[in-house]
Design an enzyme around this catalytic site. Structure first.
Site, PDB file in Angstrom:
ATOM      1  CB  ALA A   1      -0.978  -0.213   1.288  1.00  0.00           C
ATOM      2  CD  GLU A   2       2.652   3.763   3.652  1.00  0.00           C
ATOM      3  OE1 GLU A   2       3.087   4.755   3.120  1.00  0.00           O
ATOM      4  OE2 GLU A   2       2.165   3.886   4.832  1.00  0.00           O
ATOM      5  CB  SER A   3       6.712   1.890  -1.551  1.00  0.00           C
ATOM      6  OG  SER A   3       6.987   0.487  -1.098  1.00  0.00           O
TER       7      SER A   3
END
Length: 283
Positions: free
Chosen positions: A108-110
């Site tokens: 989800a982040e990167s």
């Protein structure tokens, strides 16, 4: 008879007078040297300022605050998705955090991009802010582009959040995105659109990666908070654009104070109304 003796005397006298006259002519005193006179510059009278003639002072230009410099990814080749996934099991075992949760946060982040940098300066696989990383001893921003250092630091942060919120995955995920202060201040009622979308995305990744912790309550809370957020937004719009004077009727008395007593009010075809609508406030 006397002219000849006088002529004889005149010639010697002339011989004496001519040299004296020439000497006096050449030895005239020099003109006195005058000291230079300094003329003061003309003075301009100071004008008397009145409110109408006072000079207008331009405000000094305000310097814009310097924008923080975004971290620059290294020039070395970026690790592949497979290389990053191979590091996660060891990191999960070391810190006692579920592997599926780490993978879900990274996705989800990167999306497994070790060189990712957000507009606000979050760095690497788990999008760590430099001040957060510094809490765990990582003070070099360049080190956060190292996948192993980034995974270890981000997982340590998740581990601390799990202890604080007693393994409540919903609150942990919200706090990872919005910050602990926001979660604590709102009693976990975070209505930021970004945080709601993020929480939902992480939970869906977590389930896809085989996570088994209960997360349905967190998803239900996200839907409830979306409703609260929409209601609050509608209320703000009403307050901003709706004229409050249209929400109430303004009336004015037509009789004196004594006649306003219903017991003393005259009844009949000629009686006046006790109040009438003030139409001046209706647009």
């Amino acid at each position: 008879m006397h002219s000849k003796p006088l002529a004889r005397l005149a010639i010697p006298l002339l011989a004496l007078l001519v040299p004296l006259a020439l000497r006096a002519e050449t030895e005239q005193p020099a003109a006195p040297t005058l000291a230079p006179v300094t003329v003061p510059p003309p003075t301009t009278p100071t004008p008397t300022l009145t409110p109408d003639s006072a000079p207008v002072l331009e405000p000094a230009p305000v310097a814009e605050p310097a924008r923080p410099v975004r971290p620059t990814p290294p020039e070395r080749p970026r690790p592949s998705r497979a290389e990053v996934q191979a590091l996660i099991p060891d990191v999960a075992r070391r810190h006692g955090v579920e592997e599926a949760l780490i993978r879900a946060v990274v996705a989800a982040e990167s999306n497994y991009n070790a060189h990712a940098v957000s507009p606000v300066g979050a760095v690497g696989l788990m999008q760590l802010m430099p001040p957060t990383a510094a809490d765990y001893g990582v003070t070099s921003v360049a080190d956060l582009f190292d996948p192993r250092i980034n995974l270890n630091t981000g997982t340590r942060h998740i581990k601390r959040l799990l202890r604080k919120y007693k393994n409540d995955y919903g609150r942990v995920i919200m706090a990872y995105n919005a910050g602990e202060g926001v979660v604590d201040r709102t009693n976990s009622q975070v209505t930021y659109q970004e945080t709601l979308n993020y929480t939902e995305a992480v939970i869906r990744h977590y389930r896809r990666y085989g996570g088994t912790a209960p997360t349905q309550t967190a998803l239900d809370q996200v839907q409830t908070l979306r409703t609260v957020r929409n209601t609050s937004q509608a209320r703000r719009l009403l307050k901003k654009y709706l004229d409050p004077s249209l929400l109430s009727l303004k009336v004015k008395p037509t009789l004196d104070v004594r006649s306003l007593n219903p017991a003393l009010h005259d009844v009949g075809p000629e009686s006046k109304p006790m109040f009438e609508l003030n139409t001046t406030v209706i647009r």
